[in-house]
Design a protein around this motif. Structure first.
Motif, short mmCIF file in Angstrom:
data_model
loop_
_atom_site.label_atom_id
_atom_site.label_comp_id
_atom_site.label_asym_id
_atom_site.label_seq_id
_atom_site.Cartn_x
_atom_site.Cartn_y
_atom_site.Cartn_z
N VAL A 111 0.75 -1.39 -0.09
CA VAL A 111 0.13 -0.02 0.60
C VAL A 111 1.00 1.63 0.26
O VAL A 111 1.99 1.16 1.05
CB VAL A 111 -1.37 0.01 0.84
N VAL A 115 -1.03 6.79 2.77
CA VAL A 115 -2.69 5.83 2.62
C VAL A 115 -3.24 5.19 4.19
O VAL A 115 -2.75 3.80 4.19
CB VAL A 115 -2.89 4.83 1.47
N ASP A 116 -4.48 5.67 4.56
CA ASP A 116 -4.94 5.18 5.64
C ASP A 116 -5.55 4.03 5.76
O ASP A 116 -5.66 3.52 3.97
CB ASP A 116 -5.87 6.34 5.88
N ALA A 119 -9.29 3.46 4.32
CA ALA A 119 -9.64 3.97 3.11
C ALA A 119 -8.93 3.11 1.97
O ALA A 119 -9.66 2.78 0.93
CB ALA A 119 -8.50 5.73 2.59
N ALA A 120 -7.80 2.67 1.74
CA ALA A 120 -7.24 1.30 0.89
C ALA A 120 -8.17 0.27 0.81
O ALA A 120 -8.91 -0.46 -0.21
CB ALA A 120 -6.13 0.40 1.81
N LEU A 298 -4.86 1.08 -6.01
CA LEU A 298 -3.96 2.08 -4.69
C LEU A 298 -3.40 3.04 -5.13
O LEU A 298 -3.64 4.18 -4.58
CB LEU A 298 -3.09 0.59 -3.90
N GLN A 299 -2.71 3.16 -6.44
CA GLN A 299 -1.93 4.01 -6.53
C GLN A 299 -2.82 5.74 -7.23
O GLN A 299 -2.65 7.12 -7.33
CB GLN A 299 -1.27 4.26 -8.32
N LEU A 301 -5.50 5.94 -5.31
CA LEU A 301 -6.24 6.04 -4.38
C LEU A 301 -5.44 7.62 -3.74
O LEU A 301 -6.00 8.69 -3.36
CB LEU A 301 -6.55 5.12 -4.15
N HIS A 302 -3.53 6.91 -3.57
CA HIS A 302 -2.77 7.45 -3.24
C HIS A 302 -2.39 9.05 -4.15
O HIS A 302 -2.46 10.25 -3.10
CB HIS A 302 -1.46 6.90 -3.63
N ASP A 307 -11.78 8.82 -3.74
CA ASP A 307 -10.98 9.33 -3.15
C ASP A 307 -11.91 8.02 -1.81
O ASP A 307 -12.64 7.02 -2.99
CB ASP A 307 -12.71 10.02 -2.49
N ALA A 308 -11.54 7.48 -1.06
CA ALA A 308 -12.17 6.31 -0.51
C ALA A 308 -13.70 7.21 0.22
O ALA A 308 -14.18 7.35 0.77
CB ALA A 308 -11.35 6.53 0.93
#
Length: 339
Positions: A111, A115-116, A119-120, A298-299, A301-302, A307-308
């Motif tokens: 991860v 990144v929380d 969230a992930a 995941l990227q 999101l990062h 957004d989560a």
């Protein structure tokens, strides 16, 4: 080292899930012990407790489709991107409702830093599913799609991925989720109080490039009719039959038969059933593709491209309450369990 697990003992109500403890085996040279930081409630678990998931294991078993956690031990001491203390994500299908798990190292995806965990967790199974379905539909920037259940776990992620790629989205949701669907970037349609096909015809008179349907049942006909010539229907579930008694394979087989029949019609439209586990028998290739796609999501999101969407957080021991909450529907995002 012990693990606390949530066991599904049979066809029971959510309140009858069991909390158990067992000793974990030592990891083999190609395995890792992962301390779970976040797992989640998917529609799959809602079906599994009813004995309705297409290929679930026999009772009793530990549910949990995916997880995010930190590596505590490595059988081989660690190499490459995997090391003790590294946060990772994994798609497990079952077994993730625990505070520790032993997994094959080639199932783990690092991860991105910062990144929380919760969230992930929202984009593990949901993100890979949304990414692959959008790819399968071959929708181009500027085209319009219809997404049923746009506020749900997969739906809220797919809306964002589609908008990131310049695709116009019409998303169905209940009355309480209309504003959130709009905030995600979709045009909301209230499936409870509006005629969805009629509203879609107003917004896209010539039809849409793709429809993503997790509901199945009789309504799948409306999804097919919304398509423009050359459009694609992606069916990825049969939520309409969740509470229908009988063999869980029958509704799926009926749905597949209908999709196959539509594909022979000479109108240029296509119908596909999306199965996240298709190709899993070719283990090495499947896991390599899965690691690549999960890393991509995941990227995104990062980077803030998506957004989560966390619906609500529960303690792992309160998995029954979390499952009951998820089954009520009308939630936005994914329900998270935190050991």
């Amino acid at each position: 080292m012990n693990a606390t697990e949530i066991v599904l003992p049979g066809k029971v109500e959510p309140e009858d899930l069991q909390v158990t403890t067992r000793e974990l085996p030592d990891p083999a040279p190609d395995q890792a012990v992962v301390r779970v930081e976040a797992t989640g409630v998917s529609f799959a678990e809602q079906q599994m407790r009813r004995g309705k998931y297409y290929d679930q294991p026999p009772f009793p078993f530990v549910p949990g489709y995916d997880l995010v956690g930190t590596i505590e031990r490595l059988g081989n001491g660690g190499d490459g991107d995997l090391s003790v203390g590294r946060r990772v994500a994994a798609l497990t299908k079952t077994g993730a409702w625990a505070d520790r798990v032993v997994l094959d190292a080639d199932e783990l995806v690092p991860v991105p830093a910062g990144v929380d965990a919760a969230a992930a967790e929202t984009v593990v199974v949901n993100g890979v599913t949304a990414l692959r379905m959008l790819r399968a539909a071959r929708v181009q920037p500027g085209e319009t799609i219809v997404l049923l259940g746009a506020a749900g776990g997969v739906g809220s992620t797919l809306v964002q991925l589609a908008r990131h790629n310049g695709i116009r989205v019409i998303g169905t949701a209940g009355p309480s989720a209309q504003d959130r669907v709009r905030e995600l970037g979709a045009i909301p349609v209230d499936y409870r109080n509006e005629d969805v096909p009629a509203r879609v015809r107003e917004l896209a008179p010539s039809g849409v490039a793709a429809v993503f349907d997790h509901v199945g049942g009789p309504g799948i006909v409306d999804s097919w009719r919304m398509l423009a010539r050359g459009g694609t229907l992606i069916s990825y579930g049969s939520a309409a039959t969740r509470d229908v008694p009988g063999n869980p394979r029958v509704p799926v087989l009926k749905l597949l038969a209908r999709l196959v029949a539509w594909n022979v019609l000479p109108n240029g439209r296509r119908a596909k059933f999306f199965n996240l586990w298709a190709g899993a028998r070719k283990r090495d290739r499947y896991r390599a593709d899965l690691r690549r796609d999960l890393a991509d999501v995941l990227q995104l999101l990062h980077e803030g491209a998506i957004d989560a969407q966390v619906a609500k957080r529960f303690a792992l021991r309160d998995a029954g309450a979390a499952l009951r909450y998820a089954e009520q529907g009308a939630i936005v995002g994914k329900v998270i369990l935190e050991p």
